[in-house]
Design a protein around this motif. Structure first.
Motif, PDB file in Angstrom:
ATOM      1  N   ALA A   1      26.651 -17.958  18.378  1.00 18.21           N
ATOM      2  CA  ALA A   1      25.476 -18.814  18.241  1.00 18.21           C
ATOM      3  C   ALA A   1      24.182 -18.011  18.373  1.00 18.21           C
ATOM      4  N   ALA A   2      23.118 -18.553  17.854  1.00 17.09           N
ATOM      5  CA  ALA A   2      21.812 -17.902  17.986  1.00 17.09           C
ATOM      6  C   ALA A   2      21.437 -17.795  19.459  1.00 17.09           C
ATOM      7  N   PRO A   3      20.972 -16.640  19.896  1.00 15.92           N
ATOM      8  CA  PRO A   3      20.623 -16.448  21.315  1.00 15.92           C
ATOM      9  C   PRO A   3      19.229 -16.983  21.629  1.00 15.92           C
ATOM     10  N   ASP A   4      19.051 -18.283  21.401  1.00 16.21           N
ATOM     11  CA  ASP A   4      17.733 -18.884  21.567  1.00 16.21           C
ATOM     12  C   ASP A   4      17.670 -19.883  22.718  1.00 16.21           C
ATOM     13  N   GLY A   5      18.751 -19.977  23.494  1.00 18.74           N
ATOM     14  CA  GLY A   5      18.766 -20.892  24.632  1.00 18.74           C
ATOM     15  C   GLY A   5      19.204 -22.295  24.313  1.00 18.74           C
ATOM     16  N   TYR A   6      19.496 -22.588  23.045  1.00 19.44           N
ATOM     17  CA  TYR A   6      19.865 -23.948  22.672  1.00 19.44           C
ATOM     18  C   TYR A   6      21.373 -24.150  22.536  1.00 19.44           C
ATOM     19  N   THR A   7      22.149 -23.116  22.818  1.00 22.43           N
ATOM     20  CA  THR A   7      23.599 -23.238  22.924  1.00 22.43           C
ATOM     21  C   THR A   7      24.042 -22.513  24.185  1.00 22.43           C
ATOM     22  N   LEU A   8      24.611 -23.258  25.112  1.00 16.17           N
ATOM     23  CA  LEU A   8      25.161 -22.713  26.349  1.00 16.17           C
ATOM     24  C   LEU A   8      26.625 -23.121  26.434  1.00 16.17           C
ATOM     25  N   MET A   9      27.352 -22.521  27.363  1.00 18.18           N
ATOM     26  CA  MET A   9      28.759 -22.879  27.562  1.00 18.18           C
ATOM     27  C   MET A   9      29.070 -22.973  29.050  1.00 18.18           C
ATOM     28  N   MET A  10      29.874 -23.971  29.401  1.00 20.20           N
ATOM     29  CA  MET A  10      30.455 -23.998  30.738  1.00 20.20           C
ATOM     30  C   MET A  10      31.744 -23.188  30.656  1.00 20.20           C
ATOM     31  N   GLY A  11      31.654 -21.936  31.093  1.00 19.81           N
ATOM     32  CA  GLY A  11      32.817 -21.070  31.100  1.00 19.81           C
ATOM     33  C   GLY A  11      33.583 -21.231  32.397  1.00 19.81           C
TER      34      GLY A  11
ATOM     35  N   TYR B   1      35.423 -11.536  20.275  1.00 20.81           N
ATOM     36  CA  TYR B   1      34.292 -11.373  21.184  1.00 20.81           C
ATOM     37  C   TYR B   1      34.798 -10.757  22.481  1.00 20.81           C
ATOM     38  N   ASP B   2      33.879 -10.266  23.285  1.00 19.83           N
ATOM     39  CA  ASP B   2      34.201  -9.696  24.586  1.00 19.83           C
ATOM     40  C   ASP B   2      33.562 -10.570  25.662  1.00 19.83           C
ATOM     41  N   THR B   3      34.324 -10.945  26.664  1.00 22.95           N
ATOM     42  CA  THR B   3      33.802 -11.916  27.630  1.00 22.95           C
ATOM     43  C   THR B   3      32.720 -11.353  28.543  1.00 22.95           C
ATOM     44  N   VAL B   4      32.523 -10.047  28.537  1.00 19.16           N
ATOM     45  CA  VAL B   4      31.417  -9.455  29.299  1.00 19.16           C
ATOM     46  C   VAL B   4      30.221  -9.186  28.405  1.00 19.16           C
ATOM     47  N   THR B   5      30.441  -8.515  27.274  1.00 25.11           N
ATOM     48  CA  THR B   5      29.313  -8.087  26.451  1.00 25.11           C
ATOM     49  C   THR B   5      28.822  -9.145  25.467  1.00 25.11           C
ATOM     50  N   SER B   6      29.632 -10.153  25.171  1.00 19.81           N
ATOM     51  CA  SER B   6      29.223 -11.166  24.191  1.00 19.81           C
ATOM     52  C   SER B   6      28.478 -12.340  24.814  1.00 19.81           C
ATOM     53  N   PHE B   7      28.459 -12.395  26.147  1.00 14.64           N
ATOM     54  CA  PHE B   7      27.793 -13.505  26.823  1.00 14.64           C
ATOM     55  C   PHE B   7      26.788 -12.978  27.836  1.00 14.64           C
ATOM     56  N   ALA B   8      25.780 -13.793  28.077  1.00 18.49           N
ATOM     57  CA  ALA B   8      24.821 -13.518  29.144  1.00 18.49           C
ATOM     58  C   ALA B   8      25.125 -14.482  30.284  1.00 18.49           C
ATOM     59  N   PRO B   9      25.672 -14.002  31.392  1.00 17.44           N
ATOM     60  CA  PRO B   9      25.938 -14.897  32.526  1.00 17.44           C
ATOM     61  C   PRO B   9      24.638 -15.517  33.033  1.00 17.44           C
ATOM     62  N   ILE B  10      24.692 -16.787  33.379  1.00 14.20           N
ATOM     63  CA  ILE B  10      23.512 -17.477  33.903  1.00 14.20           C
ATOM     64  C   ILE B  10      23.678 -17.774  35.386  1.00 14.20           C
ATOM     65  N   VAL B  11      24.732 -18.513  35.726  1.00 17.35           N
ATOM     66  CA  VAL B  11      24.914 -18.892  37.128  1.00 17.35           C
ATOM     67  C   VAL B  11      26.358 -19.321  37.366  1.00 17.35           C
TER      68      VAL B  11
ATOM     69  N   THR C   1      20.181 -13.700  24.704  1.00 14.36           N
ATOM     70  CA  THR C   1      19.288 -14.802  25.058  1.00 14.36           C
ATOM     71  C   THR C   1      18.172 -14.265  25.949  1.00 14.36           C
ATOM     72  N   PRO C   2      16.922 -14.618  25.683  1.00 11.35           N
ATOM     73  CA  PRO C   2      15.806 -14.082  26.465  1.00 11.35           C
ATOM     74  C   PRO C   2      15.988 -14.267  27.969  1.00 11.35           C
ATOM     75  N   GLN C   3      15.652 -13.235  28.723  1.00 14.30           N
ATOM     76  CA  GLN C   3      15.832 -13.276  30.171  1.00 14.30           C
ATOM     77  C   GLN C   3      15.038 -14.412  30.806  1.00 14.30           C
ATOM     78  N   ALA C   4      13.892 -14.742  30.216  1.00 15.01           N
ATOM     79  CA  ALA C   4      13.092 -15.837  30.774  1.00 15.01           C
ATOM     80  C   ALA C   4      13.852 -17.149  30.749  1.00 15.01           C
ATOM     81  N   ILE C   5      14.639 -17.362  29.709  1.00 17.88           N
ATOM     82  CA  ILE C   5      15.448 -18.578  29.612  1.00 17.88           C
ATOM     83  C   ILE C   5      16.598 -18.530  30.608  1.00 17.88           C
ATOM     84  N   ILE C   6      17.267 -17.381  30.690  1.00 19.71           N
ATOM     85  CA  ILE C   6      18.350 -17.216  31.667  1.00 19.71           C
ATOM     86  C   ILE C   6      17.844 -17.534  33.069  1.00 19.71           C
TER      87      ILE C   6
END
Length: 328
Positions: free
Chosen positions: A86-96, A113-123, A265-270
Motif C-alpha cells: 500500500a501507499a506509505p501515506d498513513g491511510y492504510t494500517l494493519m493490526m499485526g 514481503y519481509d515482516t521487518v523491512t516491509s513494515f513500519a512498526p507503530i505500537v 510512512t512518514p515518521q510524523a504519522i507514525i
C-alpha cells in the motif's frame, strides 16, 4: 527470505527525491479522510476484536473514521501483502500479531514481503495469554495434568482446533506438545471464529488460543478453561491456574498484537498514531476493557516494537523447525 524489491518510483520517493500530493498532504494535515485498518483474518478472532477496539479509540482521538477491513487468507499473508504494497501515506494500517509478523517468515518460504523491512512498526497494543480450554461434554476433565495424562495414554486421539496451519493457536499447542511430550490431533480452520463455533458445538475437543474469543464462552459455561499460557495468572480470571503451576515448567506462550504501517510512512504519522494509541491504552476506558478480555495493554515506542518482532521471529522459527510445522 525474499527481499522486497521496490520500484524505482518508490525508491526515489523514500529518498526524498519525489513526493506525491498524497504524501505531502499526509505529512501536513493527516488524517483528513478515513483510515483503513486491515485485519488479515476473519471476524471474531482476537486480532479483529482488538482492531475494532483500537479503531474506535483512534477515531475519537484523531477525528477521522478508522475503518476495519477483514482480508483473510493464507494464514494472514494475503492481508499483510496488501498492506506491505500500500501507499506509505498513513491511510492504510494493519493490526499485526505474533503469527503474521513473527511466525509466518519461517512458515512461508516465498513471502513477497519481509515482516521487518516491509513494515513500519507503530505500537505494541497488547499481550494476550493463550487459554487452554476444552469442551466439557467432549472432554470431561478439569486440569492440564488430566489432559496430559489422557494424551499420553491415547496419542493422537484428542483433537484441537486452530485458526489455520501455522496460526498462533497452532504454534502455541505445538510448543505445549514439545514441552510435555504428548501428541494431539490438529484440526485447522479458516479463522478463529469458525474454530470456536465447532469447539462449542463439540466437533473438536480443545484449543489453546487468545483470551478475547475464548473467555465469553468460558464464562457462559460452554467451555472449561484448564490453564493460561503466561507465567502469571490473568488479572480478570485469577481462578485459572497457569500451565507453569501445573507442572509444565517455564511454559510461556503469549500472543501479542500491534499496529504497523507500510515501510516509508512518514515518521510524523507514525509518532502521531503511537501517541494517540499509547494514550488510549493507558486510559481508564480501554485498559480495563482489554483486561476483562484477557489482554494486557502494552504500549511502547516503535523501536521497542521492532525489536520484539525481531526477537520473536527467531524464537518461533526455532519452534517451527523443531516440530517440522508446515503450512500444508
Amino acid at each position: 527470505m525474499n527481499r522486497l524489491i521496490l520500484p524505482r518510483r518508490t525508491l526515489l520517493a523514500g529518498a526524498g527525491l519525489l513526493a506525491s500530493p498524497g504524501l505531502l498532504r499526509a505529512q501536513g494535515a493527516w488524517p483528513d479522510r478515513p483510515v483503513r485498518l486491515v485485519v488479515p483474518f476473519t471476524p471474531g478472532g482476537s486480532t479483529d476484536i482488538l482492531a475494532r477496539a483500537m479503531g474506535a479509540e483512534l477515531q475519537e482521538a484523531l477525528g477521522q473514521p478508522f475503518v476495519v477491513e477483514n482480508r483473510p487468507g493464507a494464514g494472514g499473508t494475503l492481508g499483510s501483502e496488501l498492506v506491505a504494497r500500500a501507499a506509505p501515506d498513513g491511510y492504510t494500517l494493519m493490526m499485526g500479531h505474533i503469527g503474521t509478523l513473527a511466525v509466518n517468515p519461517s512458515l512461508y518460504r516465498n513471502l513477497s514481503y519481509d515482516t521487518v523491512t516491509s513494515f513500519a512498526p507503530i505500537v505494541l497494543v497488547a499481550n494476550v495469554a493463550n487459554i487452554l480450554a476444552v469442551n466439557p461434554r467432549k472432554l470431561p476433565i478439569t486440569s492440564a495434568q488430566e489432559l496430559i495424562a489422557r494424551a499420553r495414554a491415547n496419542p493422537g486421539a484428542i483433537s484441537y482446533g486452530s485458526g489455520g496451519n501455522g496460526s498462533a493457536a497452532h504454534t502455541a499447542v505445538v510448543a505445549f506438545c514439545l514441552a510435555t511430550g504428548i501428541e494431539l490431533l490438529h484440526v485447522p480452520y479458516r479463522g478463529t471464529g469458525p474454530m470456536m463455533n465447532d469447539l462449542i458445538a463439540g466437533q473438536i475437543d480443545m484449543t489453546m488460543t487468545g483470551g478475547p474469543p475464548i473467555l465469553p464462552p468460558v464464562r457462559a459455561g460452554l467451555l472449561r478453561a484448564l490453564g493460561v499460557s503466561s507465567l502469571q495468572r490473568l488479572s480478570s480470571e485469577p481462578g485459572i491456574p497457569t500451565l507453569d503451576e501445573q507442572g509444565v515448567a517455564g511454559f510461556d506462550a503469549v500472543q501479542w498484537y500491534g499496529l504497523v504501517a507500510p515501510a516509508g510512512t512518514p515518521q510524523a504519522i507514525i509518532d502521531k498514531v503511537n501517541a494517540a494509541s499509547a494514550a488510549a491504552l493507558r486510559g481508564d476506558k480501554l485498559k480495563p476493557r482489554l483486561a476483562a478480555e484477557g489482554a494486557d495493554a502494552a504500549p511502547g515506542t516503535p523501536e521497542q516494537f521492532r525489536q520484539l518482532i525481531i526477537a520473536e521471529r527467531a524464537r518461533w522459527g526455532e519452534v517451527i523447525r523443531r516440530a517440522n510445522v508446515t503450512n500444508d
